[in-house]
Design an enzyme around this catalytic site. Structure first.
Site, PDB file in Angstrom:
ATOM      1  N   GLY A  53      46.691  43.306  50.093  1.00  0.00           N
ATOM      2  CA  GLY A  53      47.761  43.603  50.935  1.00  0.00           C
ATOM      3  C   GLY A  53      48.927  43.663  50.804  1.00  0.00           C
ATOM      4  N   LEU A  54      49.092  42.347  48.963  1.00  0.00           N
ATOM      5  CA  LEU A  54      50.857  42.217  49.062  1.00  0.00           C
ATOM      6  C   LEU A  54      50.537  42.437  47.835  1.00  0.00           C
ATOM      7  CD1 LEU A  54      53.030  39.766  48.388  1.00  0.00           C
ATOM      8  CD2 LEU A  54      51.394  38.929  46.665  1.00  0.00           C
ATOM      9  N   ASP A  64      55.100  43.135  51.951  1.00  0.00           N
ATOM     10  CA  ASP A  64      53.916  42.727  52.626  1.00  0.00           C
ATOM     11  C   ASP A  64      53.524  43.337  54.655  1.00  0.00           C
ATOM     12  OD1 ASP A  64      50.819  42.905  52.906  1.00  0.00           O
ATOM     13  OD2 ASP A  64      50.947  40.148  51.537  1.00  0.00           O
ATOM     14  N   ASP A  91      42.079  44.266  51.479  1.00  0.00           N
ATOM     15  CA  ASP A  91      42.854  42.838  52.430  1.00  0.00           C
ATOM     16  C   ASP A  91      43.072  44.095  53.328  1.00  0.00           C
ATOM     17  OD1 ASP A  91      44.499  41.563  53.561  1.00  0.00           O
ATOM     18  OD2 ASP A  91      45.019  41.484  51.996  1.00  0.00           O
ATOM     19  N   GLU A 120      42.505  39.997  59.356  1.00  0.00           N
ATOM     20  CA  GLU A 120      42.617  38.275  59.268  1.00  0.00           C
ATOM     21  C   GLU A 120      43.607  38.055  61.313  1.00  0.00           C
ATOM     22  OE1 GLU A 120      45.883  38.725  56.276  1.00  0.00           O
ATOM     23  OE2 GLU A 120      47.151  38.230  57.904  1.00  0.00           O
ATOM     24  N   LYS A 126      51.954  42.460  60.851  1.00  0.00           N
ATOM     25  CA  LYS A 126      51.451  40.882  60.462  1.00  0.00           C
ATOM     26  C   LYS A 126      52.987  41.088  58.867  1.00  0.00           C
ATOM     27  CE  LYS A 126      50.643  40.653  56.059  1.00  0.00           C
ATOM     28  NZ  LYS A 126      49.585  40.313  55.350  1.00  0.00           N
ATOM     29  N   ASN A 128      52.928  37.892  54.939  1.00  0.00           N
ATOM     30  CA  ASN A 128      52.527  37.563  54.322  1.00  0.00           C
ATOM     31  C   ASN A 128      52.561  36.176  54.485  1.00  0.00           C
ATOM     32  OD1 ASN A 128      52.448  35.387  51.278  1.00  0.00           O
ATOM     33  ND2 ASN A 128      51.770  37.797  51.423  1.00  0.00           N
ATOM     34  N   ARG A 165      38.986  36.622  58.197  1.00  0.00           N
ATOM     35  CA  ARG A 165      40.543  35.528  57.906  1.00  0.00           C
ATOM     36  C   ARG A 165      40.890  34.783  58.531  1.00  0.00           C
ATOM     37  NH1 ARG A 165      45.015  37.559  53.814  1.00  0.00           N
ATOM     38  NH2 ARG A 165      46.608  36.306  54.374  1.00  0.00           N
ATOM     39  N   HIS A 196      42.047  30.431  54.673  1.00  0.00           N
ATOM     40  CA  HIS A 196      43.362  30.369  53.530  1.00  0.00           C
ATOM     41  C   HIS A 196      44.519  29.154  54.307  1.00  0.00           C
ATOM     42  CE1 HIS A 196      45.770  32.570  51.047  1.00  0.00           C
ATOM     43  NE2 HIS A 196      46.496  33.228  51.728  1.00  0.00           N
TER      44      HIS A 196
HETATM   45  C1  SPV Z   1      46.559  39.230  49.881  1.00  0.00           C
HETATM   46  O1  SPV Z   1      46.488  39.557  48.430  1.00  0.00           O
HETATM   47  O2  SPV Z   1      47.498  40.412  50.091  1.00  0.00           O
HETATM   48  C2  SPV Z   1      46.411  38.332  50.712  1.00  0.00           C
HETATM   49  C3  SPV Z   1      46.494  37.077  49.950  1.00  0.00           C
HETATM   50  O3  SPV Z   1      46.393  38.551  51.653  1.00  0.00           O
HETATM   51  S1  SPV Z   1      48.007  35.935  50.660  1.00  0.00           S
HETATM   52  O4  SPV Z   1      49.174  36.998  49.984  1.00  0.00           O
HETATM   53  O5  SPV Z   1      47.338  35.113  49.801  1.00  0.00           O
HETATM   54  O6  SPV Z   1      47.832  36.093  51.939  1.00  0.00           O
HETATM   55 MG    MG Z   2      47.126  40.090  52.019  1.00  0.00          MG
END
Ligand code: SPV
Ligand code: MG
Length: 566
Positions: A53-54, A64, A91, A120, A126, A128, A165, A196
């Site tokens: 997602g990021l 994000d 994700d 999650e 959401k 990040n 998650r 996480h």
């Molecule tokens: C992502 O890659 O978007 C994740 C992992 O959700 S993190 O960025 O570590 O939350």
């Molecule tokens: Mg993510």
């Protein structure tokens, strides 16, 4: 159950991801954020992709925070699934809404070949996990269990995976809450738990794994505790590690450095050797497959074709008008012969045109053509000129004399021939006084209307290099030869053999046709009855002008009758 490395690639992506989650060995997912990075992940040897997602939001240039819509994410996943046949675990953030949104998401992901989704237990929209962690509100546990159940109930492929998650450690709710939630999600049907942590040491994760005690597959994202040796995860019984964002970060730092360099130096010279070649990009896009498909699916008329035009001669008999230009630049009804020929090729979709010049090549109008020069034109003949264009046989090729005018159906029918070699023979022309003795064609059958649909083959052509043979030929070769498919290689080979001959400098096109026939090639003949002109002397030049006028579009000044009767 088989270990995942034993699962053949042909098995479904969902099964391959499920096997990875359940295997006894540590597995790895690599982040990708678009089609190109998905291809790169596959080529590096990874078995599956993390649709982060990021990084997907970052490559769009947004945050994000669910700023990109879920359908925009799913559209990107489709490019990724097309560019790589690896399983993709998306994700899926919070599932983009409530249980109902998760149901629709799962359905749409299955339709696009995605192997699983990770959701999650935060609230939509959401943020990040590495931003303002403590201020991240968690979803209510039961409500999140409902989402997991809804997702599992709506999948139609039993191997589609839903990873739950747990964000309790990120949001500061503690280990006990994390374990309680993980167990609830497992019981709700999650195929794996992603636990996480944002600490720089793996302590929380290792404690969690110990307490979890193998109740189901555990997935981790060691972005922050990256210095932990990977064997520590193995020993902790972790199922799968996600390398979550490193391709995007690598691309960002490289792009920053290159943009800065080009901006300050105002040249590409410092970066060219430090970036992927354009050909490498073509390879990653699978441009080669396109070319292969083109040859299978494009109709022969629109497939790429070349033309080679022999235009080195001044023109014996035309000295009076060619003091400053070669024959092909003589105007016919106001337009140079070569321009008329180039237009005829372009009309047939033949845009790659190589003209071999010689005498006064400097006077050739090169727009829309590639000019190569036979430097030895004064002492050599047609085949020496043709050899100068040998590099042009990269596709089916029409070889043409430069001094031809013809009705357009002649070229169209020629390029539509399915024979490796095909020539046009005018059955209305017979040897006689004042007619050059070369290029008369001996064919397997004389021209006859009853022939329609039957193939006629060339048996020989009178050549200045061979004994004169004027015993009733079936017509005159017009100076057009089409070479297609595997015939191209064989033509180049025959030309190469003739080049070994002492008299190569004197050889004409007819000698090449005869050599091909002697080598066993079959050269198809397409008969015409007039409808073309060659230009070899002043008289023919005048008649070519009449012919061209007769070809002019209705409404222009040309007379439509001048070419009738050829
Ligand atoms: C992502 O890659 O978007 C994740 C992992 O959700 S993190 O960025 O570590 O939350
Ligand atoms: Mg993510």
């Amino acid at each position: 159950m088989n270990a995942p490395h034993q699962i053949p690639v042909g098995f479904s992506r969902t099964l391959r991801l499920r096997e990875m989650l359940q295997s006894n060995q540590l597995e790895f997912l690599m982040e990708a954020h678009n089609g190109l990075s998905a291809r790169i992940v596959k080529e590096a040897g990874f078995k599956a992709i993390w649709g982060s997602g990021l990084t997907i939001s970052a490559q769009f240039g947004v945050r994000d925070n669910n700023e990109a819509s879920w359908t925009q994410v799913v559209d990107m996943l489709e490019f990724m699934a097309d560019a790589s046949d690896l399983p993709i675990l998306l994700d899926g953030d919070t599932g983009y809404g409530n249980f109902n949104n998760v149901r629709r998401l799962v359905k749409k992901l299955e339709q696009r070949g995605i192997a699983g989704v990770c959701i999650e237990d935060k609230q939509f929209p959401k943020t990040n996990s590495f931003l303002n962690g403590e201020r991240q509100p968690l979803a209510e546990m039961d409500e999140f269990c409902g989402k997991i159940k809804a997702g599992k109930d709506s999948q139609s492929d039993p191997n589609f995976s839903i990873v739950a998650r747990v964000e309790a450690l990120i949001a500061g709710w503690g280990m006990e809450e994390a374990l309680k939630r993980a167990e609830a999600y497992r019981q709700a049907g999650a195929d794996a738990i992603l636990i996480h942590s944002k600490l720089s040491k793996p302590d929380e994760i290792l404690t969690f794994a110990r307490e979890w005690a193998g109740r189901g597959p555990l997935v981790i994202v060691p972005t922050k505790y990256y210095s932990t040796p990977t064997d520590v995860f193995r020993q902790a019984g972790i199922s799968t590690v996600i390398w979550a964002n490193h391709l995007l970060r690598g691309a960002a730092s490289t792009m920053q450095a290159i943009a800065k360099e080009i901006h300050s130096s105002e040249t590409l010279v410092n970066v060219e050797d430090r970036v992927a070649s354009v050909n490498e990009i073509f390879r990653l896009q699978d441009a080669e497959e396109y070319s292969a498909a083109e040859s299978v699916y494009l109709s022969s008329a629109s497939a790429s074709r070349n033309a080679v035009v022999l235009a080195a001669s001044r023109g014996a008999g035309l000295e009076a008008v060619t003091a400053d230009k070669p024959k092909v630049m003589l105007p016919i009804a106001g337009k140079p012969l070569l321009r008329r020929l180039v237009e005829a090729f372009k009309k047939e979709g033949i845009n790659d045109i190589t003209v071999v010049g010689g005498y006064r090549a400097d006077a050739i109008d090169t727009s829309g053509i590639r000019l190569v020069v036979n430097e030895k034109h004064e002492h050599t003949g047609e085949l020496a000129s043709l050899a100068c264009a040998a590099k042009s046989f990269t596709a089916d090729t029409v070889i043409s004399y430069g001094d031809l005018l013809f009705r357009s159906y002649i070229l169209r029918d020629l390029v539509e021939s399915d024979s490796d070699f095909c020539v046009v023979v005018d059955s209305s022309q017979t040897p006689g006084p004042g007619v050059a003795s070369t290029d008369f064609a001996y064919c397997s059958t004389a021209d006859d209307r009853a022939l329609f649909g039957q193939k006629v083959w060339l048996e020989s052509v009178t050549s200045s290099a061979g004994p004169a043979n004027l015993n009733s030929p079936q017509g005159r070769w017009m100076g057009l030869l089409n070479v297609r498919g595997a015939g191209r290689k064989r033509l180049v080979a025959t030309l190469g053999q003739l080049q070994q001959r002492d008299d190569f400098a004197k050889l004409d096109m007819a000698a090449l046709l005869n050599a091909l026939i002697e080598a066993g090639e079959r050269i198809e003949v397409q008969y015409v009855h007039g409808h073309w002109r060659g230009v070899n002397d002043l008289d023919e030049l005048r008649r070519a002008g009449d012919f061209a006028h007769g070809q002019a579009p209705y409404g222009s000044n040309g007379s439509a009758s001048a070419e009738a009767g050829a």
